[in-house]
Scaffold this motif. Structure first.
Motif, PDB file in Angstrom:
ATOM      1  N   UNK A   1      39.979  92.515  -6.464  1.00 18.23           N
ATOM      2  CA  UNK A   1      39.599  91.899  -7.735  1.00 18.23           C
ATOM      3  C   UNK A   1      39.094  90.476  -7.488  1.00 18.23           C
ATOM      4  N   UNK A   2      37.942  90.099  -8.031  1.00 15.08           N
ATOM      5  CA  UNK A   2      37.394  88.761  -7.751  1.00 15.08           C
ATOM      6  C   UNK A   2      38.332  87.619  -8.111  1.00 15.08           C
ATOM      7  N   UNK A   3      39.059  87.738  -9.216  1.00 13.31           N
ATOM      8  CA  UNK A   3      39.987  86.669  -9.589  1.00 13.31           C
ATOM      9  C   UNK A   3      41.086  86.522  -8.549  1.00 13.31           C
ATOM     10  N   UNK A   4      41.644  87.637  -8.099  1.00  8.08           N
ATOM     11  CA  UNK A   4      42.694  87.562  -7.098  1.00  8.08           C
ATOM     12  C   UNK A   4      42.168  87.024  -5.772  1.00  8.08           C
ATOM     13  N   UNK A   5      40.946  87.390  -5.429  1.00 12.83           N
ATOM     14  CA  UNK A   5      40.349  86.836  -4.208  1.00 12.83           C
ATOM     15  C   UNK A   5      40.259  85.322  -4.294  1.00 12.83           C
ATOM     16  N   UNK A   6      39.797  84.811  -5.433  1.00 17.47           N
ATOM     17  CA  UNK A   6      39.645  83.360  -5.572  1.00 17.47           C
ATOM     18  C   UNK A   6      41.001  82.657  -5.595  1.00 17.47           C
ATOM     19  N   UNK A   7      41.985  83.231  -6.282  1.00 20.83           N
ATOM     20  CA  UNK A   7      43.314  82.617  -6.282  1.00 20.83           C
ATOM     21  C   UNK A   7      43.902  82.602  -4.876  1.00 20.83           C
ATOM     22  N   UNK A   8      43.703  83.691  -4.137  1.00 24.55           N
ATOM     23  CA  UNK A   8      44.190  83.721  -2.765  1.00 24.55           C
ATOM     24  C   UNK A   8      43.456  82.743  -1.868  1.00 24.55           C
ATOM     25  N   UNK A  40      31.124  88.117   0.077  1.00 24.61           N
ATOM     26  CA  UNK A  40      30.239  87.394  -0.838  1.00 24.61           C
ATOM     27  C   UNK A  40      30.928  86.183  -1.449  1.00 24.61           C
ATOM     28  N   UNK A  41      32.273  86.196  -1.429  1.00 29.72           N
ATOM     29  CA  UNK A  41      33.060  85.083  -1.976  1.00 29.72           C
ATOM     30  C   UNK A  41      33.621  84.173  -0.884  1.00 29.72           C
ATOM     31  N   UNK A  42      33.151  84.339   0.336  1.00 27.30           N
ATOM     32  CA  UNK A  42      33.532  83.428   1.408  1.00 27.30           C
ATOM     33  C   UNK A  42      34.730  83.835   2.224  1.00 27.30           C
ATOM     34  N   UNK A  43      35.203  85.072   2.085  1.00 27.04           N
ATOM     35  CA  UNK A  43      36.356  85.551   2.853  1.00 27.04           C
ATOM     36  C   UNK A  43      35.834  86.358   4.041  1.00 27.04           C
ATOM     37  N   UNK A  44      36.164  85.981   5.285  1.00 23.35           N
ATOM     38  CA  UNK A  44      35.553  86.608   6.461  1.00 23.35           C
ATOM     39  C   UNK A  44      36.258  87.882   6.927  1.00 23.35           C
ATOM     40  N   UNK A  45      36.582  88.775   6.005  1.00 22.40           N
ATOM     41  CA  UNK A  45      37.186  90.049   6.372  1.00 22.40           C
ATOM     42  C   UNK A  45      36.123  90.969   6.957  1.00 22.40           C
ATOM     43  N   UNK A  99      40.059  76.081 -12.718  1.00 28.27           N
ATOM     44  CA  UNK A  99      39.116  76.375 -11.638  1.00 28.27           C
ATOM     45  C   UNK A  99      38.512  77.774 -11.767  1.00 28.27           C
ATOM     46  N   UNK A 100      39.179  78.667 -12.486  1.00 24.21           N
ATOM     47  CA  UNK A 100      38.658  80.015 -12.720  1.00 24.21           C
ATOM     48  C   UNK A 100      38.875  80.358 -14.193  1.00 24.21           C
ATOM     49  N   UNK A 101      38.138  81.358 -14.652  1.00 22.01           N
ATOM     50  CA  UNK A 101      38.317  81.855 -16.012  1.00 22.01           C
ATOM     51  C   UNK A 101      39.531  82.780 -16.019  1.00 22.01           C
ATOM     52  N   UNK A 102      40.620  82.340 -16.653  1.00 23.99           N
ATOM     53  CA  UNK A 102      41.843  83.137 -16.641  1.00 23.99           C
ATOM     54  C   UNK A 102      41.993  83.994 -17.891  1.00 23.99           C
ATOM     55  N   UNK A 124      40.434  97.716 -18.263  1.00 23.90           N
ATOM     56  CA  UNK A 124      41.395  97.617 -17.155  1.00 23.90           C
ATOM     57  C   UNK A 124      40.729  97.073 -15.894  1.00 23.90           C
ATOM     58  N   UNK A 125      41.469  96.258 -15.154  1.00 21.11           N
ATOM     59  CA  UNK A 125      40.981  95.748 -13.876  1.00 21.11           C
ATOM     60  C   UNK A 125      42.132  95.801 -12.879  1.00 21.11           C
TER      61      UNK A 125
END
Length: 402
Positions: A77-84, A131-136, A378-381, A395-396
């Protein structure tokens, strides 16, 4: 209530572990775990001083004292990626701000995949993370075994490696935040159980505890698995259910265990990683009933060993020193509840993290600070509002749940 930035130092005053209960406060934070401590620190750093954290036991005595310690940005989920991602940066900076060694070990996460559908789903997640900057990255079974020599590659279709993830010590994080907050004037009232709250108009006006009453301007619920009970005191529905999770520790290993990623067999949820001179082992029992029981029952190890005998045979035979049980605070879609109540304007909440609270706590502390100070987070919650289940939101669900 001041909002001018102020430096927050990190001594170890007694106020971070015990304190008297004041009769008034601008902000009452319910819960002295990682979320409550992070929120207190971030508010104090922003200049808010009249804060009391109310904790039913000792700091970090609930879920925060017993998680597996994983820190990652590897989510679907993009929100969880950004929070992490934001939280990982904060954990890396923790020795400077707030100023504590949390034994962060950036060994990476390694998800093991055993069918093509999993591989296809994780491939899409990796694309999103990149795409969100995580090098997985997706890797094959042989590379997975090179990263974790314990593995048998039999039946492995693929794996995913996130090299910037890892694990840290939750208790050190809680006390690092709490000590710095206490040094800035935040009061911590431990062994203090919330028994009710008063409402005046559309606001919570007081918090009642078994040690007295605190008149207040804002209440923040960060009570983890107990948040549903806290919300019910003021008619706020926080759909959080407590679920027991258990883990175990091996004896000291000789020769020393190789430094391995936080390794997860995704199909079974069995996982293991380095811990001191041995390994930490865990697995989510799908038959576990809801409840607040944290009794450790060694019988669950049979489930773990059944999986590991096939996936990492040497681990199944390792002698154990024991283990413990803690609680996940689970929501229907395995995503957090973060926001401000729509009816009680001074009741904020940050809970329901479904096993991801420790790793998201730094970013969530920033978000709740900004909500209280009426800044843009910092993010749309909005998708994390507790109202989403009643409002029929799309649902997400988070797919990468351990």
């Amino acid at each position: 209530m001041s909002s001018s930035p102020q430096p927050v130092s990190s001594p170890r005053p007694s106020g971070a572990s015990v304190g008297t209960l004041p009769s008034t406060a601008d902000v009452v934070i319910v819960g002295g775990g990682v979320m409550g401590a992070s929120i207190a620190f971030h508010l104090a750093e922003a200049g808010v001083r009249d804060i009391v954290v109310v904790e039913r036991g000792e700091l970090a005595c609930g879920s925060s004292g017993k998680p597996i310690g994983g820190v990652r940005a590897h989510f679907s989920d993009p929100l969880n990626i950004e929070l992490g991602r934001r939280s990982l940066r904060a954990f890396q900076d923790f020795p400077r701000r707030p100023g504590a060694d949390i034994r962060l070990d950036t060994v990476g996460y390694l998800f093991l995949l055993t069918d093509e559908r999993q591989a296809a789903a994780f491939t899409e997640s990796v694309r999103l993370q990149n795409s969100l900057g995580v090098p997985s990255r997706m890797i094959d079974a042989e590379e997975a075994r090179r990263l974790c020599p314990y593995l048998s590659t039999d039946g492995l279709v693929a794996a995913v490696h996130s090299p910037t993830d890892g694990h840290a010590r939750p208790g050190l994080v809680v006390h690092g935040y709490a000590d710095a907050a206490a040094g800035a004037g935040v009061r911590f009232s431990t062994h203090t159980r919330v028994t009710g709250m008063d409402i005046t108009g559309d606001r919570v006006s007081a918090v009642h505890t078994d040690r007295g009453t605190v008149a207040c301007s804002t209440v923040i619920c960060a009570a983890g698995a107990w948040s549903g009970q806290i919300g019910a005191m003021v008619g706020v529905d926080l759909p959080v259910r407590p679920v027991r999770r258990q883990l175990a520790f091996t004896e000291r290993l000789s020769p020393t265990a190789p430094r391995i990623p936080f390794t997860i067999d995704f199909t079974s949820s069995a996982y293991f990683h380095n811990s001191d001179d041995g390994l930490l082992l865990g697995l989510a029992d799908p038959r576990q009933a809801d409840g607040f029981d944290t009794t450790w029952t060694p019988e669950w190890l049979g489930l773990f060993q059944d999986v590991v005998r096939h996936r990492a045979p040497a681990i199944a035979a390792m002698p154990l020193t024991g283990g413990w049980a803690g609680l996940y605070e689970v929501t229907p879609d395995h995503n957090a509840l973060i926001g401000r109540d729509g009816t009680l304007s001074n009741f904020l909440y940050a809970t329901g993290f479904s096993g991801h609270g420790f790793l998201q706590a730094p970013a969530v502390g920033e978000i709740v600070r900004d909500l209280l100070l009426e800044r843009e987070p910092c993010v749309d919650i909005a998708p994390m509002s507790a109202d989403r289940f009643r409002a029929g939101a799309t649902p997400r669900p988070e797919a990468h749940v351990v």
